[in-house]
Design a protein around this motif. Structure first.
Motif, mmCIF file in Angstrom:
data_model
loop_
_atom_site.group_PDB
_atom_site.id
_atom_site.type_symbol
_atom_site.label_atom_id
_atom_site.label_comp_id
_atom_site.label_asym_id
_atom_site.label_seq_id
_atom_site.Cartn_x
_atom_site.Cartn_y
_atom_site.Cartn_z
ATOM 1 N N VAL A 133 37.989 43.122 27.493
ATOM 2 C CA VAL A 133 38.532 44.371 27.874
ATOM 3 C C VAL A 133 40.024 43.806 28.542
ATOM 4 N N ILE A 134 40.037 43.038 29.296
ATOM 5 C CA ILE A 134 41.249 42.542 30.002
ATOM 6 C C ILE A 134 42.412 42.081 28.915
ATOM 7 N N GLY A 135 41.711 41.324 28.079
ATOM 8 C CA GLY A 135 42.486 40.860 26.755
ATOM 9 C C GLY A 135 43.164 41.650 25.858
ATOM 10 N N PHE A 136 42.170 43.070 25.648
ATOM 11 C CA PHE A 136 42.915 44.019 24.911
ATOM 12 C C PHE A 136 44.014 44.698 25.523
ATOM 13 N N ALA A 137 43.902 45.069 26.675
ATOM 14 C CA ALA A 137 44.903 45.527 27.328
ATOM 15 C C ALA A 137 46.367 44.748 27.632
ATOM 16 N N MET A 138 45.988 43.459 27.773
ATOM 17 C CA MET A 138 47.172 42.592 27.825
ATOM 18 C C MET A 138 47.905 42.317 26.539
ATOM 19 N N THR A 139 47.034 42.363 25.411
ATOM 20 C CA THR A 139 47.702 42.337 23.985
ATOM 21 C C THR A 139 48.442 43.767 23.704
ATOM 22 N N ALA A 140 48.012 44.547 24.139
ATOM 23 C CA ALA A 140 48.756 45.922 23.823
ATOM 24 C C ALA A 140 49.875 45.737 24.714
ATOM 25 N N PHE A 141 49.977 45.278 25.968
ATOM 26 C CA PHE A 141 51.298 45.386 26.660
ATOM 27 C C PHE A 141 52.143 44.231 26.128
#
Length: 115
Positions: free
Chosen positions: A77-85
């Motif tokens: 979940v954190i990796g997906f959010a950071m990738t989007a950012f």
């Protein structure tokens, strides 16, 4: 099975580091994503690879450790959010600078073609 698992983690780390060392933003984003997948697999393997064991206590005598599974789920979940950012930052940098090089300089190929 453990050798194949370790080889997959090693291959993902190698590809991730190779892509991170590129000079454009999109391969860097892909490299960071592959590196995070390798870390997720490593965290998952830290709970010992077990076959035919329950993930929740009380269903059988043998059980798998649920803590690494929770860590991996949180890391996804954190990796997906950071990738989007990071993708949004790369798009903004491309729009502001006119190039997608990480140092902001245009190459001879970028000077010929105005994108």
């Amino acid at each position: 099975m453990e050798l194949l698992y370790a080889a997959c983690v090693g291959l993902l780390v190698f590809c991730g580091v190779f892509l991170i060392l590129r000079a454009r933003t999109f391969p860097i984003v892909l490299g960071l994503t592959m590196f995070s997948y390798a870390v997720n697999l490593f965290l998952f393997a830290s709970g010992r690879l077990s076959i035919n064991k329950a993930a929740v206590l009380g269903y059988s005598a043998d059980y798998a450790d649920p803590l690494p599974q929770a860590f991996v789920l949180t890391a996804i979940v954190i990796g997906f959010a950071m990738t989007a950012f990071v993708v949004i930052l790369a798009i903004r940098g491309r729009a502001d600078l006119g190039t997608d090089h990480v140092d902001g300089e245009k190459t001879s190929q970028d000077k010929k073609v105005n994108v």
